[in-house]
Every structure is written in C-alpha cells, then in structure tokens.
Design a protein around this motif. Structure first.
Motif, PDB file in Angstrom:
ATOM      1  N   ASN A  36      62.690  -1.552  44.060  1.00 15.40           N
ATOM      2  CA  ASN A  36      62.695  -1.272  42.627  1.00 15.40           C
ATOM      3  C   ASN A  36      63.888  -1.928  41.939  1.00 15.40           C
ATOM      4  O   ASN A  36      63.733  -2.617  40.928  1.00 15.40           O
ATOM      5  CB  ASN A  36      62.716   0.245  42.417  1.00 15.40           C
ATOM      6  CG  ASN A  36      62.412   0.676  41.004  1.00 15.40           C
ATOM      7  OD1 ASN A  36      62.640  -0.033  40.047  1.00 15.40           O
ATOM      8  ND2 ASN A  36      61.899   1.879  40.882  1.00 15.40           N
ATOM      9  N   TYR A  56      58.765  -0.938  34.287  1.00 14.83           N
ATOM     10  CA  TYR A  56      57.404  -0.630  34.741  1.00 14.83           C
ATOM     11  C   TYR A  56      56.947  -1.583  35.844  1.00 14.83           C
ATOM     12  O   TYR A  56      56.286  -1.169  36.792  1.00 14.83           O
ATOM     13  CB  TYR A  56      56.431  -0.653  33.551  1.00 14.83           C
ATOM     14  CG  TYR A  56      56.733   0.447  32.581  1.00 14.83           C
ATOM     15  CD1 TYR A  56      56.335   1.752  32.842  1.00 14.83           C
ATOM     16  CD2 TYR A  56      57.460   0.202  31.423  1.00 14.83           C
ATOM     17  CE1 TYR A  56      56.628   2.788  31.969  1.00 14.83           C
ATOM     18  CE2 TYR A  56      57.764   1.228  30.543  1.00 14.83           C
ATOM     19  CZ  TYR A  56      57.347   2.517  30.821  1.00 14.83           C
ATOM     20  OH  TYR A  56      57.651   3.538  29.959  1.00 14.83           O
ATOM     21  N   ILE A  57      57.323  -2.852  35.713  1.00 14.81           N
ATOM     22  CA  ILE A  57      56.968  -3.833  36.755  1.00 14.81           C
ATOM     23  C   ILE A  57      57.656  -3.449  38.064  1.00 14.81           C
ATOM     24  O   ILE A  57      57.020  -3.392  39.125  1.00 14.81           O
ATOM     25  CB  ILE A  57      57.354  -5.262  36.323  1.00 14.81           C
ATOM     26  CG1 ILE A  57      56.516  -5.701  35.121  1.00 14.81           C
ATOM     27  CG2 ILE A  57      57.204  -6.240  37.481  1.00 14.81           C
ATOM     28  CD1 ILE A  57      57.024  -6.969  34.434  1.00 14.81           C
ATOM     29  N   THR A  59      58.926  -0.555  39.050  1.00 13.64           N
ATOM     30  CA  THR A  59      58.437   0.716  39.599  1.00 13.64           C
ATOM     31  C   THR A  59      57.055   0.546  40.212  1.00 13.64           C
ATOM     32  O   THR A  59      56.762   1.133  41.258  1.00 13.64           O
ATOM     33  CB  THR A  59      58.427   1.804  38.513  1.00 13.64           C
ATOM     34  OG1 THR A  59      59.735   1.900  37.942  1.00 13.64           O
ATOM     35  CG2 THR A  59      58.049   3.151  39.096  1.00 13.64           C
ATOM     36  N   SER A  60      56.208  -0.259  39.609  1.00 15.48           N
ATOM     37  CA  SER A  60      54.866  -0.495  40.155  1.00 15.48           C
ATOM     38  C   SER A  60      54.927  -1.161  41.524  1.00 15.48           C
ATOM     39  O   SER A  60      54.196  -0.781  42.443  1.00 15.48           O
ATOM     40  CB  SER A  60      54.050  -1.360  39.191  1.00 15.48           C
ATOM     41  OG  SER A  60      53.871  -0.694  37.977  1.00 15.48           O
ATOM     42  N   VAL A  61      55.799  -2.146  41.670  1.00 15.51           N
ATOM     43  CA  VAL A  61      55.946  -2.814  42.976  1.00 15.51           C
ATOM     44  C   VAL A  61      56.488  -1.818  44.005  1.00 15.51           C
ATOM     45  O   VAL A  61      56.012  -1.767  45.150  1.00 15.51           O
ATOM     46  CB  VAL A  61      56.858  -4.063  42.849  1.00 15.51           C
ATOM     47  CG1 VAL A  61      57.150  -4.649  44.212  1.00 15.51           C
ATOM     48  CG2 VAL A  61      56.215  -5.103  41.943  1.00 15.51           C
ATOM     49  N   ILE A  63      56.111   1.430  43.975  1.00 10.72           N
ATOM     50  CA  ILE A  63      55.060   2.408  44.277  1.00 10.72           C
ATOM     51  C   ILE A  63      54.157   1.876  45.396  1.00 10.72           C
ATOM     52  O   ILE A  63      53.817   2.606  46.330  1.00 10.72           O
ATOM     53  CB  ILE A  63      54.243   2.741  43.011  1.00 10.72           C
ATOM     54  CG1 ILE A  63      55.053   3.651  42.088  1.00 10.72           C
ATOM     55  CG2 ILE A  63      52.912   3.395  43.358  1.00 10.72           C
ATOM     56  CD1 ILE A  63      54.445   3.848  40.709  1.00 10.72           C
ATOM     57  N   GLY A  64      53.782   0.620  45.314  1.00 14.50           N
ATOM     58  CA  GLY A  64      52.959   0.019  46.369  1.00 14.50           C
ATOM     59  C   GLY A  64      53.664   0.025  47.710  1.00 14.50           C
ATOM     60  O   GLY A  64      53.076   0.357  48.745  1.00 14.50           O
ATOM     61  N   LEU A  91      48.480   7.510  42.770  1.00 11.07           N
ATOM     62  CA  LEU A  91      48.755   6.695  41.584  1.00 11.07           C
ATOM     63  C   LEU A  91      49.021   7.555  40.349  1.00 11.07           C
ATOM     64  O   LEU A  91      49.892   7.228  39.538  1.00 11.07           O
ATOM     65  CB  LEU A  91      47.606   5.719  41.335  1.00 11.07           C
ATOM     66  CG  LEU A  91      47.460   4.604  42.372  1.00 11.07           C
ATOM     67  CD1 LEU A  91      46.224   3.773  42.100  1.00 11.07           C
ATOM     68  CD2 LEU A  91      48.708   3.735  42.427  1.00 11.07           C
ATOM     69  N   SER A  94      52.482   9.110  40.919  1.00  5.57           N
ATOM     70  CA  SER A  94      53.462   8.031  40.843  1.00  5.57           C
ATOM     71  C   SER A  94      53.635   7.576  39.405  1.00  5.57           C
ATOM     72  O   SER A  94      54.754   7.263  38.973  1.00  5.57           O
ATOM     73  CB  SER A  94      53.026   6.851  41.715  1.00  5.57           C
ATOM     74  OG  SER A  94      53.028   7.210  43.066  1.00  5.57           O
ATOM     75  N   GLY A  95      52.540   7.541  38.661  1.00  2.00           N
ATOM     76  CA  GLY A  95      52.609   7.169  37.246  1.00  2.00           C
ATOM     77  C   GLY A  95      53.427   8.165  36.443  1.00  2.00           C
ATOM     78  O   GLY A  95      54.229   7.780  35.582  1.00  2.00           O
ATOM     79  N   MET A  98      56.899   7.529  37.271  1.00  2.00           N
ATOM     80  CA  MET A  98      57.332   6.313  36.582  1.00  2.00           C
ATOM     81  C   MET A  98      57.679   6.625  35.122  1.00  2.00           C
ATOM     82  O   MET A  98      58.673   6.124  34.597  1.00  2.00           O
ATOM     83  CB  MET A  98      56.240   5.237  36.624  1.00  2.00           C
ATOM     84  CG  MET A  98      56.638   3.956  35.948  1.00  2.00           C
ATOM     85  SD  MET A  98      55.346   2.697  35.690  1.00  2.00           S
ATOM     86  CE  MET A  98      54.346   2.730  37.104  1.00  2.00           C
TER      87      MET A  98
END
Length: 192
Positions: A36, A56-57, A59-61, A63-64, A91, A94-95, A98
């Motif tokens: 992150n 957001y980018i 955190t999304s990476v 999360i995966g 998801l 996690s969202g 986020m």
C-alpha cells in the motif's frame, strides 16, 4: 451433561487463540501495508487523476495482496465452499475499510489542511490504516472467512454440547453400525 475444559475453553485460552490469529493477521496486513505505502508513494509522484486517486489505487492493490495471504495462509482451514460469497464479502468489507482509511486522509487534507506528501502518508498509512485494520480484522474473521461447522449431535434443546458434539446421534450411529455390519458380511462372504 458435564463439560470439560477442552469443550469450554477459558477466557485466557480464547485470548491466546485470538492473539495467534491476530499475529498472523498482522503479518499479512504488514505485507499489505508495504504494498500500500509503496504504490501510494509512486502514485503521489504522478500527475493528474493518478495522483488524485492514489489512496484508492494503493489500497486496491493491497486488498488483492491481502486476500491471497488471508485465504491461502491465515484462513486456509476455514470454509471455502462458497468462494463467490467469500470474495464478495471480502471486497465489501475491504471497501468499507478503504473508505475509513482514505476518509481519514481526506479529512486531514481537506479539513485540517495537511497537503504535503509526508503528512498524507502519515494520515493514510498510520491513523487511517490502524482504524481500517481493526474494522477489517473483526469483519473478516466474523463474516468473510467463517469457521468450518463442527459435526454436532444435538441434545433435547437443540444445542451442541462440547466433546459430545462429535458423537453421532442415535439414527446416525445406527446407520454407521449397519454399514459396518454390511461391510463385515461382504468380507466374510469373500473369505468363504
């Protein structure tokens, strides 16, 4: 029916088990933090929309990355029968995490006026991450990666009772005995 220590663990035993899970959760989470922070820092150096959506980018990476760690290391022994449900809930929670994490960053930038990259990194990856992590830990273990149900024999009121929960009910026991008897009869028939 009497219960034993093994069937009714003390608070200390429960906390010990929870602390082991929390340590593993932290290890997976620390990996996510590194991912992150690295992605966030790179995105902050970019211009345009990438910079605006850097939190957001990143955190999304992360999360995966974390899903892989949670599913295949920490919660590998948990029920994975409904992967679609599990991923959907993962998801969603996690969202929400986020939003907590980046909401704190947005508050620090837009309300408190901290615009430097360092202050954003601290707001998002320290304060926001702590708040989001606490939320994720309890939501993942409670709703996403559910424990496998134990085979339970129910007593008169419908509740499972400790070590006796592994004992089959009367009808299950009779069915097992009939299968064993049939197998023995087949074995004796072959021996003759």
């Amino acid at each position: 029916m009497a219960t034993t220590t093994a069937s009714n663990p003390s608070l200390a035993q429960k906390l010990r088990g929870l602390s082991g899970e929390a340590v593993k959760f932290g290890i997976v989470g620390l990996t996510g933090v590194v991912v992150n922070a690295g992605v966030f820092w790179v995105c902050l150096k970019a211009t345009g929309p990438v910079n605006s959506f850097s939190g957001y980018i990143a955190t999304s990476v992360a999360i995966g990355t974390n899903y892989i760690g949670y599913r295949y290391w920490l919660y590998r022994d948990r029920d994975a029968a409904s992967r679609k449900r599990e991923i959907t809930l993962f998801l969603i929670f996690s969202g929400i995490g986020m939003l907590i994490e980046n909401g704190i960053n947005g508050f620090s930038v837009h309300v408190l006026g901290y615009h430097s990259a360092t202050s954003q990194l601290i707001a998002k990856n320290v304060v926001g991450l702590i708040a989001g992590t606490v939320f994720r830990f309890f939501s993942y273990r409670t709703w996403v990666f559910k424990a496998l149900p134990e085979t339970a024999a129910e007593d008169g009121d419908g509740a499972a009772d400790g070590p006796a929960a592994a004992v089959p009910s009367g009808s299950e026991l009779a069915a097992q005995a009939e299968r064993m008897l049939a197998a023995e009869e087949t074995r004796f028939a072959k021996a003759e």
